[in-house]
Design an enzyme around this catalytic site. Structure first.
Site, PDB file in Angstrom:
ATOM      1  N   LYS A  17       0.851  -1.196   0.000  1.00  0.00           N
ATOM      2  CA  LYS A  17       0.000   0.000   0.000  1.00  0.00           C
ATOM      3  C   LYS A  17       0.882   1.240   0.000  1.00  0.00           C
ATOM      4  O   LYS A  17       1.807   1.357   0.808  1.00  0.00           O
ATOM      5  CB  LYS A  17      -0.917   0.029   1.221  1.00  0.00           C
ATOM      6  CG  LYS A  17      -1.830   1.264   1.263  1.00  0.00           C
ATOM      7  CD  LYS A  17      -2.789   1.210   2.439  1.00  0.00           C
ATOM      8  CE  LYS A  17      -2.158   1.634   3.747  1.00  0.00           C
ATOM      9  NZ  LYS A  17      -1.903   3.112   3.806  1.00  0.00           N
ATOM     10  N   ASP A  22     -13.851  14.882  -3.135  1.00  0.00           N
ATOM     11  CA  ASP A  22     -14.035  16.212  -3.705  1.00  0.00           C
ATOM     12  C   ASP A  22     -15.369  16.249  -4.431  1.00  0.00           C
ATOM     13  O   ASP A  22     -16.149  15.306  -4.360  1.00  0.00           O
ATOM     14  CB  ASP A  22     -12.872  16.534  -4.655  1.00  0.00           C
ATOM     15  CG  ASP A  22     -12.488  18.002  -4.620  1.00  0.00           C
ATOM     16  OD1 ASP A  22     -13.386  18.847  -4.827  1.00  0.00           O
ATOM     17  OD2 ASP A  22     -11.305  18.305  -4.395  1.00  0.00           O
ATOM     18  N   ARG A  64       3.042  -0.970  10.426  1.00  0.00           N
ATOM     19  CA  ARG A  64       4.118  -0.840  11.404  1.00  0.00           C
ATOM     20  C   ARG A  64       4.449  -2.121  12.147  1.00  0.00           C
ATOM     21  O   ARG A  64       5.596  -2.336  12.542  1.00  0.00           O
ATOM     22  CB  ARG A  64       3.747   0.260  12.411  1.00  0.00           C
ATOM     23  CG  ARG A  64       3.828   1.660  11.822  1.00  0.00           C
ATOM     24  CD  ARG A  64       3.095   2.692  12.670  1.00  0.00           C
ATOM     25  NE  ARG A  64       1.641   2.624  12.517  1.00  0.00           N
ATOM     26  CZ  ARG A  64       0.794   3.466  13.070  1.00  0.00           C
ATOM     27  NH1 ARG A  64       1.252   4.446  13.838  1.00  0.00           N
ATOM     28  NH2 ARG A  64      -0.498   3.364  12.863  1.00  0.00           N
TER      29      ARG A  64
END
Length: 235
Positions: free
Chosen positions: A28, A60, A210
């Site tokens: 990713k 948006d 992580r």
């Protein structure tokens, strides 16, 4: 399982990928890395035989979302996303732009909608975002909107996957961050599970960052997660 490359330089990516080469297949690329390295990072990863989830969370007006997705389609990513909170019209426009930008004869990238970030608690949603009710109910509502717009699935916590599958169907994809192996720090996430629990709940893709990339021995950590998932499936 998708490895989140939460870094800001190509050199950091090279160091991260070296011990995981031959093990991982999907990565990713988020805002931090994409903004730092630009489109070249997607090409770099694709040249190394990796699938890429480009996690830019487009949000948006419909016309802008359409144009953004038309441009992103040309990069060759395998998965992209929008914020479901942008509404059905925006998501439909994004899908149309992605289809228009995809080269003839090639499948368009998977398009998914972000429901509620896994760092968002019920208190944050109710008090700061001014959205009443339970997180789970809002996530399911967003999932239904996403399916209505013709998207392929959603990003959500693994904890919400059973409800999403029930509401939108088993073939509706679920991409789930908030994955923490036993013993790892949960960081800024609130709605989390272990990898084994996530697959058991029905997640199609797990996003893990992580816990692996920040480990002293990333390869050993990856192998231990795979072994734990396989052992859980045999039970």
């Amino acid at each position: 399982m998708i490895i989140a490359l939460d870094f800001s330089t190509l050199e950091e990516i090279k160091q991260c990928l070296a011990p995981l080469e031959g093990r991982i297949r999907y990565v990713k690329v988020g805002m931090e890395l994409s903004y730092a390295e630009g489109p070249a990072i997607v090409h770099y990863l694709k040249e190394r035989g990796l699938k890429v989830f480009l996690d830019l969370k487009v949000h948006d007006i419909p016309n802008t979302a359409r144009g953004a997705m038309k441009s992103l389609a040309r990069l060759g990513a395998d998965m992209v996303n929008v914020h479901a909170a942008g509404g059905v019209a925006m998501m439909e426009a994004a899908r149309e732009g992605l289809e228009q930008g995809t080269a003839a004869g090639t499948p368009r990238p998977i398009l998914i909608g972000v429901t509620m970030l896994t760092s968002t608690s019920a208190q944050t949603m109710n008090e700061q975002l001014a959205i009443p009710g339970d997180v789970e109910d809002v996530v399911v509502h967003y999932a239904k909107m996403t399916k209505q717009a013709g998207l392929d699935g959603v990003v959500a916590s693994p904890l919400e996957v059973p409800m999403i599958k029930k509401a939108a169907g088993e073939s509706f994809l679920t991409v789930t961050p908030g994955i923490r192996p036993i013993g790892s720090d949960k960081g800024d996430q609130t709605r989390i599970t272990t990898p084994e629990q996530a697959f058991r709940l029905g997640s199609d893709y797990l996003v893990i960052g992580r816990a692996i990339t920040g480990a002293k021995d990333p390869a050993a950590t990856w192998e231990s997660i795979v072994a734990a998932v396989e052992a859980d499936r045999r039970q």
